[in-house]
Design a protein around this motif. Structure first.
Motif, PDB file in Angstrom:
ATOM      1  N   THR A 152       0.841  -1.189   0.000  1.00  0.00           N
ATOM      2  CA  THR A 152       0.000   0.000   0.000  1.00  0.00           C
ATOM      3  C   THR A 152       0.878   1.242   0.000  1.00  0.00           C
ATOM      4  OG1 THR A 152      -1.886   1.045   1.099  1.00  0.00           O
ATOM      5  CG2 THR A 152      -0.155   0.146   2.519  1.00  0.00           C
ATOM      6  N   ASP A 153       0.259   2.421   0.038  1.00  0.00           N
ATOM      7  CA  ASP A 153       0.997   3.683  -0.009  1.00  0.00           C
ATOM      8  C   ASP A 153       1.773   3.911   1.284  1.00  0.00           C
ATOM      9  OD1 ASP A 153      -0.371   4.046  -2.412  1.00  0.00           O
ATOM     10  OD2 ASP A 153      -1.970   5.211  -1.469  1.00  0.00           O
ATOM     11  N   ILE A 154       2.938   4.513   1.152  1.00  0.00           N
ATOM     12  CA  ILE A 154       3.766   4.767   2.322  1.00  0.00           C
ATOM     13  C   ILE A 154       3.071   5.695   3.316  1.00  0.00           C
ATOM     14  CG2 ILE A 154       5.010   6.621   1.102  1.00  0.00           C
ATOM     15  CD1 ILE A 154       6.352   4.314   3.937  1.00  0.00           C
ATOM     16  N   LYS A 155       2.288   6.658   2.838  1.00  0.00           N
ATOM     17  CA  LYS A 155       1.617   7.537   3.803  1.00  0.00           C
ATOM     18  C   LYS A 155       0.607   6.755   4.645  1.00  0.00           C
ATOM     19  CE  LYS A 155      -0.997  11.552   4.937  1.00  0.00           C
ATOM     20  NZ  LYS A 155      -1.590  12.846   4.600  1.00  0.00           N
ATOM     21  N   MET A 181       9.962  11.784  -0.304  1.00  0.00           N
ATOM     22  CA  MET A 181       9.224  10.585  -0.666  1.00  0.00           C
ATOM     23  C   MET A 181       7.794  10.944  -1.060  1.00  0.00           C
ATOM     24  SD  MET A 181       9.426   7.211  -0.781  1.00  0.00           S
ATOM     25  CE  MET A 181      10.902   6.967   0.234  1.00  0.00           C
ATOM     26  N   HIS A 182       7.372  10.506  -2.233  1.00  0.00           N
ATOM     27  CA  HIS A 182       5.999  10.751  -2.677  1.00  0.00           C
ATOM     28  C   HIS A 182       5.035   9.982  -1.778  1.00  0.00           C
ATOM     29  CE1 HIS A 182       2.443  11.018  -5.246  1.00  0.00           C
ATOM     30  NE2 HIS A 182       3.074  11.934  -5.975  1.00  0.00           N
ATOM     31  N   PRO A 183       3.940  10.593  -1.345  1.00  0.00           N
ATOM     32  CA  PRO A 183       3.031   9.917  -0.397  1.00  0.00           C
ATOM     33  C   PRO A 183       2.361   8.668  -0.943  1.00  0.00           C
ATOM     34  CG  PRO A 183       2.121  12.020  -1.141  1.00  0.00           C
ATOM     35  CD  PRO A 183       3.529  11.987  -1.599  1.00  0.00           C
ATOM     36  N   THR A 184       2.285   8.521  -2.284  1.00  0.00           N
ATOM     37  CA  THR A 184       1.648   7.320  -2.836  1.00  0.00           C
ATOM     38  C   THR A 184       2.664   6.277  -3.288  1.00  0.00           C
ATOM     39  OG1 THR A 184       1.508   8.211  -5.096  1.00  0.00           O
ATOM     40  CG2 THR A 184      -0.339   8.673  -3.599  1.00  0.00           C
ATOM     41  N   LYS A 185       3.916   6.481  -2.938  1.00  0.00           N
ATOM     42  CA  LYS A 185       4.929   5.469  -3.237  1.00  0.00           C
ATOM     43  C   LYS A 185       4.552   4.169  -2.536  1.00  0.00           C
ATOM     44  CE  LYS A 185       9.180   4.223  -4.666  1.00  0.00           C
ATOM     45  NZ  LYS A 185       9.644   4.285  -6.080  1.00  0.00           N
ATOM     46  N   LYS A 186       4.583   3.054  -3.272  1.00  0.00           N
ATOM     47  CA  LYS A 186       4.200   1.774  -2.695  1.00  0.00           C
ATOM     48  C   LYS A 186       5.317   1.227  -1.804  1.00  0.00           C
ATOM     49  CE  LYS A 186       0.269   1.785  -4.806  1.00  0.00           C
ATOM     50  NZ  LYS A 186      -0.956   2.091  -4.040  1.00  0.00           N
ATOM     51  N   VAL A 187       4.928   0.742  -0.664  1.00  0.00           N
ATOM     52  CA  VAL A 187       5.898   0.226   0.292  1.00  0.00           C
ATOM     53  C   VAL A 187       6.699  -0.923  -0.307  1.00  0.00           C
ATOM     54  CG1 VAL A 187       6.155  -0.901   2.534  1.00  0.00           C
ATOM     55  CG2 VAL A 187       4.529   0.960   2.263  1.00  0.00           C
ATOM     56  N   GLU A 188       6.045  -1.751  -1.097  1.00  0.00           N
ATOM     57  CA  GLU A 188       6.732  -2.912  -1.682  1.00  0.00           C
ATOM     58  C   GLU A 188       7.839  -2.501  -2.649  1.00  0.00           C
ATOM     59  OE1 GLU A 188       4.078  -4.959  -4.675  1.00  0.00           O
ATOM     60  OE2 GLU A 188       2.698  -3.400  -3.971  1.00  0.00           O
ATOM     61  N   TYR A 252      -0.712  16.834   1.551  1.00  0.00           N
ATOM     62  CA  TYR A 252       0.013  17.899   0.853  1.00  0.00           C
ATOM     63  C   TYR A 252       1.440  17.427   0.561  1.00  0.00           C
ATOM     64  CZ  TYR A 252      -3.859  20.793   2.441  1.00  0.00           C
ATOM     65  OH  TYR A 252      -5.119  21.302   2.674  1.00  0.00           O
ATOM     66  N   PHE A 253       1.903  17.745  -0.657  1.00  0.00           N
ATOM     67  CA  PHE A 253       3.251  17.331  -1.036  1.00  0.00           C
ATOM     68  C   PHE A 253       3.758  18.220  -2.168  1.00  0.00           C
ATOM     69  CE2 PHE A 253       0.681  15.422  -4.212  1.00  0.00           C
ATOM     70  CZ  PHE A 253       1.473  15.146  -5.320  1.00  0.00           C
ATOM     71  N   SER A 254       5.062  18.134  -2.405  1.00  0.00           N
ATOM     72  CA  SER A 254       5.711  18.901  -3.470  1.00  0.00           C
ATOM     73  C   SER A 254       6.090  17.937  -4.588  1.00  0.00           C
ATOM     74  CB  SER A 254       6.963  19.596  -2.930  1.00  0.00           C
ATOM     75  OG  SER A 254       7.666  20.234  -3.975  1.00  0.00           O
ATOM     76  N   PRO A 255       5.395  17.961  -5.722  1.00  0.00           N
ATOM     77  CA  PRO A 255       5.616  16.954  -6.767  1.00  0.00           C
ATOM     78  C   PRO A 255       7.020  16.955  -7.366  1.00  0.00           C
ATOM     79  CG  PRO A 255       4.193  18.723  -7.557  1.00  0.00           C
ATOM     80  CD  PRO A 255       4.338  18.921  -6.081  1.00  0.00           C
ATOM     81  N   GLN A 256       7.683  18.087  -7.390  1.00  0.00           N
ATOM     82  CA  GLN A 256       9.049  18.113  -7.927  1.00  0.00           C
ATOM     83  C   GLN A 256      10.076  17.650  -6.901  1.00  0.00           C
ATOM     84  OE1 GLN A 256      10.193  21.760  -9.904  1.00  0.00           O
ATOM     85  NE2 GLN A 256       8.236  21.941 -10.974  1.00  0.00           N
ATOM     86  N   TRP A 257       9.818  17.911  -5.643  1.00  0.00           N
ATOM     87  CA  TRP A 257      10.713  17.500  -4.576  1.00  0.00           C
ATOM     88  C   TRP A 257      10.489  16.040  -4.190  1.00  0.00           C
ATOM     89  CZ3 TRP A 257      15.080  18.853  -2.521  1.00  0.00           C
ATOM     90  CH2 TRP A 257      15.422  18.497  -1.220  1.00  0.00           C
ATOM     91  N   GLN A 258       9.215  15.625  -4.236  1.00  0.00           N
ATOM     92  CA  GLN A 258       8.846  14.255  -3.855  1.00  0.00           C
ATOM     93  C   GLN A 258       8.374  13.519  -5.105  1.00  0.00           C
ATOM     94  OE1 GLN A 258       6.492  16.498  -0.654  1.00  0.00           O
ATOM     95  NE2 GLN A 258       6.482  14.400   0.169  1.00  0.00           N
ATOM     96  N   GLU A 259       9.286  13.218  -5.976  1.00  0.00           N
ATOM     97  CA  GLU A 259       8.929  12.591  -7.247  1.00  0.00           C
ATOM     98  C   GLU A 259       8.498  11.155  -7.027  1.00  0.00           C
ATOM     99  OE1 GLU A 259      12.213  12.983  -9.893  1.00  0.00           O
ATOM    100  OE2 GLU A 259      11.960  15.157 -10.138  1.00  0.00           O
ATOM    101  N   LEU A 260       7.518  10.749  -7.803  1.00  0.00           N
ATOM    102  CA  LEU A 260       7.001   9.385  -7.691  1.00  0.00           C
ATOM    103  C   LEU A 260       7.872   8.425  -8.501  1.00  0.00           C
ATOM    104  CD1 LEU A 260       4.867   7.500  -6.565  1.00  0.00           C
ATOM    105  CD2 LEU A 260       3.424   8.044  -8.559  1.00  0.00           C
TER     106      LEU A 260
END
Length: 260
Positions: A152-155, A181-188, A252-260
Motif C-alpha cells: 500500500t501507499d507509504i503515507k 518521498m511521494h506519499p503514494t509510493k508503494k511500500v513494496e 500535501y506534497f511537493s511533486p518536484q521535490w517528492q517525485e514518484l
C-alpha cells in the motif's frame, strides 16, 4: 488533533503538576467520556495517587497507587489543566479530579472526542488496540519488519498505529517531505535505503516537534508546515504544493521535490 508531540508535552505537564497527590473527589459532567462506569472510576481513583506516566503514541497512561491504570486519549481538542481554585475550572473541563491539597486536575475536551478508560496492564491495552512501540522509541529493524509484505501507499503505512504509534496526518506529510518521498509510493517498491530515509526523517520530525512544543511557527524554515497548503511554494524547488487524498486523508506534497 493532539498527536505524539502534543501528548508528550501533556505528559511532561502532568509529571510536573499532578503526581503524588491523593485524589479525594471525581466530577464528570458527561459520562459518555468515560469508557467504564463512573462508579468504577471512583472506586479505582479516589484515595489513590498518580505515581507515573507513560505515553505510547497518542495514548497517555497514568499509573496509580491502586491496581488500575488510567488511560487518557485526547481526541480532537483534549488537554490537561491543573489549577487551585474551583472557580478556575475551564469551561470545557468536563472531567475533574480534586486532590487532598486543594488543587484540581481537569480534562478539557471541547468537542468531546477524547475519553478516559481504565486498564490493568499497559501491555494488555497495547495488544488489544494493536499498537506498535511508540514512534519515538521505535527501532529501525522493528520498523523494517512491520513493512514487510505491505502493498500500500507509504503515507497510509505511516498513519497505521500498528506500525508507528503516534503519527497523524500532518506528521506523515512532514516526514515524507523531509524524506523526499511521494506519499503514494508503494511500500513494496521501497529499497532498504529508502526505508531508512523515511525512518530517519520520522525521528527528526518527532524531535523537532517536541523540542518546539509542537508550535509550528518555530519549526525550521524548510519544514513543510510553513507552507502546507495547496498552491503554496515549495522551499526547495519553488514549485507549487499540491493537495490529494491518500487513504481518505487530505495530503500535501511537493511533486518536484517528492517525485514518484
Amino acid at each position: 488533533m493532539p498527536e505524539l508531540p502534543e501528548v508528550e508535552n501533556y505528559k511532561v505537564y502532568i509529571d510536573s503538576t499532578a503526581l503524588h497527590q491523593r485524589i479525594i473527589a471525581l466530577d464528570c459532567r458527561d459520562s459518555r467520556l468515560l469508557k467504564q462506569s463512573r462508579s468504577d472510576f471512583e472506586a479505582h481513583l479516589i484515595h489513590q495517587e498518580f505515581k507515573a506516566t507513560q505515553r505510547i503514541g497518542k495514548y497517555l497512561f497514568v499509573e496509580t497507587t491502586g491496581d488500575k491504570i488510567l488511560v487518557i486519549h485526547f481526541g480532537m481538542t483534549g488537554r490537561p489543566n491543573y489549577y487551585k481554585s474551583e472557580e478556575d475550572r475551564p469551561k470545557y473541563g468536563h472531567i475533574q479530579l480534586t486532590f487532598e491539597n486543594g488543587f484540581h486536575f481537569a480534562f478539557e475536551n471541547k468537542r468531546k472526542f477524547g475519553w478516559w478508560d481504565l486498564t490493568g496492564s499497559i501491555a494488555e491495552f497495547k495488544a488489544e488496540h494493536k499498537l506498535s512501540d511508540d514512534a519515538r522509541a521505535l527501532k529501525l529493524e522493528d520498523f523494517k519488519t512491520s513493512l514487510q509484505g505491505r502493498k500500500t501507499d507509504i503515507k497510509k503505512i505511516l498513519m497505521d498505529q500498528s506500525v508507528a504509534a503516534g503519527l497523524g496526518n500532518w506528521m506523515a506529510d512532514e516526514i515524507l517531505y523531509q524524506a523526499k518521498m511521494h506519499p503514494t509510493k508503494k511500500v513494496e517498491d521501497l529499497t532498504s535505503e529508502a526505508i531508512e530515509r523515511v525512518f530517519d526523517a520520522m525521528k527528526t520530525v518527532i524531535e523537532v516537534a517536541i523540542e518546539n512544543d509542537a508550535h509550528y511557527g518555530d519549526f525550521p524554515e524548510h519544514f513543510l508546515m510553513h507552507f502546507r497548503k495547496e498552491g503554496a511554494t515549495c522551499f526547495h524547488t519553488g514549485a507549487e504544493i499540491e493537495k490529494i487524498k491518500v487513504g481518505g486523508r487530505t495530503t500535501y506534497f511537493s511533486p518536484q521535490w517528492q517525485e514518484l
